[in-house]
Design a protein around this motif. Structure first.
Motif, mmCIF file in Angstrom:
data_model
loop_
_atom_site.group_PDB
_atom_site.id
_atom_site.type_symbol
_atom_site.label_atom_id
_atom_site.label_comp_id
_atom_site.label_asym_id
_atom_site.label_seq_id
_atom_site.Cartn_x
_atom_site.Cartn_y
_atom_site.Cartn_z
ATOM 1 N N LEU A 66 0.829 -1.209 0.000
ATOM 2 C CA LEU A 66 0.000 0.000 0.000
ATOM 3 C C LEU A 66 0.862 1.257 0.000
ATOM 4 O O LEU A 66 0.530 2.255 -0.646
ATOM 5 N N TYR A 67 1.970 1.209 0.726
ATOM 6 C CA TYR A 67 2.903 2.340 0.757
ATOM 7 C C TYR A 67 3.459 2.612 -0.640
ATOM 8 O O TYR A 67 3.502 3.767 -1.087
ATOM 9 N N CYS A 68 3.870 1.570 -1.338
ATOM 10 C CA CYS A 68 4.405 1.741 -2.690
ATOM 11 C C CYS A 68 3.336 2.275 -3.640
ATOM 12 O O CYS A 68 3.620 3.123 -4.504
ATOM 13 N N LYS A 69 2.121 1.797 -3.474
ATOM 14 C CA LYS A 69 1.015 2.322 -4.280
ATOM 15 C C LYS A 69 0.818 3.807 -3.993
ATOM 16 O O LYS A 69 0.606 4.613 -4.914
ATOM 17 N N GLY A 70 0.908 4.186 -2.713
ATOM 18 C CA GLY A 70 0.775 5.591 -2.341
ATOM 19 C C GLY A 70 1.911 6.438 -2.879
ATOM 20 O O GLY A 70 1.702 7.578 -3.315
#
Length: 206
Positions: free
Chosen positions: A174-178
């Motif tokens: 999710l962090y990488c997506k963000g």
């Protein structure tokens, strides 16, 4: 939600010069070349060169060109492998060689890779180093992770902080997506993301 465009643009204008970008790109390229030569046998001099490469930094302050330094992620980030026992060093270098082989083959099963990394039991080698190794492999997809970066990202992008911390394969995805959304929103390069999140976190954004 506050608009951070002006602040991000100011940080880029003041600190993200061509020299800064080139230093980071060259450092990352050198780090990949060194990592490709790791054989699984502990080599502390090569490890220090590897850490110095991905930590390479050069940016402007008040229009004054700074010397290139090894401080992108902090002055102390050689991960202190020289403090580990010989057995731990052998375990880590063996894991690193197999990790690099796996990701080059396209095996990026993050859950199993992180489980094997954690299973080494290396003191001080936490999520940051793991995320950095993935980032070096594919900067367009993965990003260096620190809790302060994740909290700043959550604030800027209107995400729930609890979804990005603490680190896990799921929260990291999710962090990488963000981070990818952050790049698109502010039109920044992968090599600028960690600097911007760090500076925004220091300013109390998070």
């Amino acid at each position: 939600m506050p608009d951070y465009h002006d602040r991000v643009n100011m940080l880029i204008g003041e600190h993200c010069s061509v020299d800064a970008l080139n230093a980071r790109l060259q450092g990352e390229g050198d780090a990949i070349s060194i990592m490709d030569d790791f054989s699984g046998v502990p080599d502390m001099e090569r490890w220090k060169s590897f850490c110095d490469a991905w930590n390479r930094e050069c940016f402007d302050r008040a229009g004054v060109r700074r010397e290139i330094t090894c401080t992108r992620f902090g002055a102390g980030h050689r991960a202190a492998l020289h403090l580990y026992s010989a057995d731990k060093a052998h375990l880590f270098f063996g894991w690193l060689a197999s990790f690099r082989t796996a990701v080059v083959r396209g095996d990026t099963d993050m859950a199993s890779q992180y489980a094997s990394y954690r299973g080494l039991g290396l003191v001080g080698a936490g999520p940051f180093l793991f995320s950095l190794l993935l980032y070096l492999h594919a900067p367009e997809c993965y990003f260096p992770y620190r809790r302060s970066y994740a909290l700043a990202l959550a604030t800027i992008m209107g995400e729930e902080a609890e979804s990005l911390t603490p680190f896990s394969p799921e929260s990291y995805a999710l962090y990488c997506k963000g981070c990818s959304a952050f790049r698109e929103t502010f039109n920044v390069l992968p090599q600028e993301v960690d600097f911007l999140l760090r500076e925004l976190a220091r300013e109390g954004t998070a």
